[in-house]
Design an enzyme around this catalytic site. Structure first.
Site, short mmCIF file in Angstrom:
data_model
loop_
_atom_site.label_atom_id
_atom_site.label_comp_id
_atom_site.label_asym_id
_atom_site.label_seq_id
_atom_site.Cartn_x
_atom_site.Cartn_y
_atom_site.Cartn_z
N ASP A 181 -4.78 4.84 6.11
CA ASP A 181 -5.33 5.84 7.01
C ASP A 181 -6.49 5.26 7.81
O ASP A 181 -6.28 4.76 8.90
CB ASP A 181 -5.66 7.16 6.31
CG ASP A 181 -6.34 7.00 4.97
OD1 ASP A 181 -7.08 6.04 4.79
OD2 ASP A 181 -6.11 7.86 4.12
N ARG A 198 1.02 12.51 -8.49
CA ARG A 198 1.65 11.20 -8.26
C ARG A 198 3.11 11.19 -8.71
O ARG A 198 3.91 10.44 -8.19
CB ARG A 198 0.91 10.10 -9.02
CG ARG A 198 -0.47 9.81 -8.51
CD ARG A 198 -1.04 8.57 -9.20
NE ARG A 198 -2.47 8.43 -9.03
CZ ARG A 198 -3.06 7.92 -7.95
NH1 ARG A 198 -2.35 7.53 -6.93
NH2 ARG A 198 -4.37 7.81 -7.91
N GLU A 250 0.84 -1.20 0.00
CA GLU A 250 0.00 0.00 0.00
C GLU A 250 0.88 1.25 0.00
O GLU A 250 1.99 1.22 0.52
CB GLU A 250 -0.86 0.04 1.27
CG GLU A 250 -2.13 -0.76 1.20
CD GLU A 250 -3.26 0.03 0.59
OE1 GLU A 250 -3.01 0.94 -0.23
OE2 GLU A 250 -4.41 -0.27 0.92
N ASP A 251 0.35 2.35 -0.55
CA ASP A 251 1.04 3.62 -0.42
C ASP A 251 0.78 4.20 0.96
O ASP A 251 1.68 4.69 1.62
CB ASP A 251 0.61 4.61 -1.51
CG ASP A 251 -0.91 4.80 -1.59
OD1 ASP A 251 -1.66 4.05 -0.95
OD2 ASP A 251 -1.33 5.73 -2.31
N PHE A 271 -3.34 15.43 4.90
CA PHE A 271 -3.42 14.97 3.52
C PHE A 271 -2.05 15.16 2.86
O PHE A 271 -1.46 16.23 2.93
CB PHE A 271 -4.50 15.74 2.75
CG PHE A 271 -4.74 15.14 1.39
CD1 PHE A 271 -5.46 13.97 1.25
CD2 PHE A 271 -4.21 15.73 0.26
CE1 PHE A 271 -5.68 13.40 0.00
CE2 PHE A 271 -4.42 15.17 -0.99
CZ PHE A 271 -5.15 14.01 -1.12
#
Length: 179
Positions: free
Chosen positions: A106, A169, A102-103, A156
Site C-alpha cells: 500500500d 487471515r 508480499e501479501d 482495507f
C-alpha cells in the site's frame, strides 16, 4: 460467504478464492519462465504473505530456496510508518537472485525498508511479487515490483493471509471493509 464481521468491522466479499488461484497460477508460470536455469531465494514477508506464498510455491517448478522476514507497520487498519523488524533476512543474499513475496503493497514504506536491507548484501537481482497493490496509497514508486496479482482501490481488506487485529487471515476469500 458474501460478508463477514471481524470484531467491530463488517466486510463484504471482494475477491473469490478461484480468482486468486487463477492469478497465482499465472504468476507462478511467469516466475518459472523468468528464473529458468536460476535458483532464486524466495523470501516471504510474514505474517500476511504466508497463504499466498504457499499457493505460489505450488506453481513454481524451478529450483529455489525459501526464507522469511517478519516486519510490521500496522496498527488497526492504518500503516504507522514505523517499521518494527521482528526477525530479519537471511545473511546469504550476496550475488543471489531474490524474490520478495508480499501479501499487499500500500504505502510501500515497509517494502522500501526491506529492499534497503536486502541491497546491503549486494544480491544479483531483486524483484517483488505482491498479491495486492493499492496504487492510490503508494507514496513512492517501487521499480522492483515486477509481479502483481491485483491492483485494488485504497480500501482495507482482510482474508487470504491479510488480517484485522490478527484475525481473519484464515478466510479463503478476500473481503473489503464496509464503511
Amino acid at each position: 460467504m458474501n460478508s463477514v464481521q471481524i470484531e467491530d468491522k463488517n466486510f463484504e466479499l471482494f475477491l473469490e478464492n478461484d480468482q486468486i488461484n487463477k492469478r497465482t497460477r499465472l504468476i507462478g508460470i511467469q516466475l518459472n519462465v523468468d528464473y529458468e536455469d536460476r535458483c532464486p531465494i524466495i523470501i516471504g514477508v510474514l505474517n500476511g504473505s504466508f497463504v499466498f506464498m504457499a499457493d505460489l510455491l505450488k506453481e513454481i517448478e524451478i529450483s529455489c530456496e525459501i526464507a522469511f522476514i517478519r516486519v510490521s507497520s500496522y496498527k488497526d487498519t492504518e500503516s504507522t510508518g514505523i517499521i518494527k523488524e521482528a526477525f530479519g533476512l537471511p545473511d546469504n543474499l550476496h550475488n543471489r537472485d531474490i524474490i520478495l513475496v508480499e501479501d499487499i503493497v500500500d504505502t510501500g514504506l515497509t517494502l522500501k525498508y526491506i529492499l534497503e536491507k536486502v541491497r546491503l548484501q549486494a544480491p544479483a537481482s531483486v524483484k517483488v511479487c505482491s498479491l495486492l497493490l493499492k496504487p492510490d496509497a503508494l507514496l513512492a514508486p517501487v521499480p522492483e515490483l515486477e509481479y502483481i496479482g491485483f491492483e485494488i482501490p485504497n480500501e482495507f481488506v482482510v482474508g487470504y493471509g491479510l488480517d484485522y487485529n490478527g484475525l481473519g487471515r484464515n478466510l479463503k476469500d478476500i473481503y473489503s471493509a464496509v464503511n
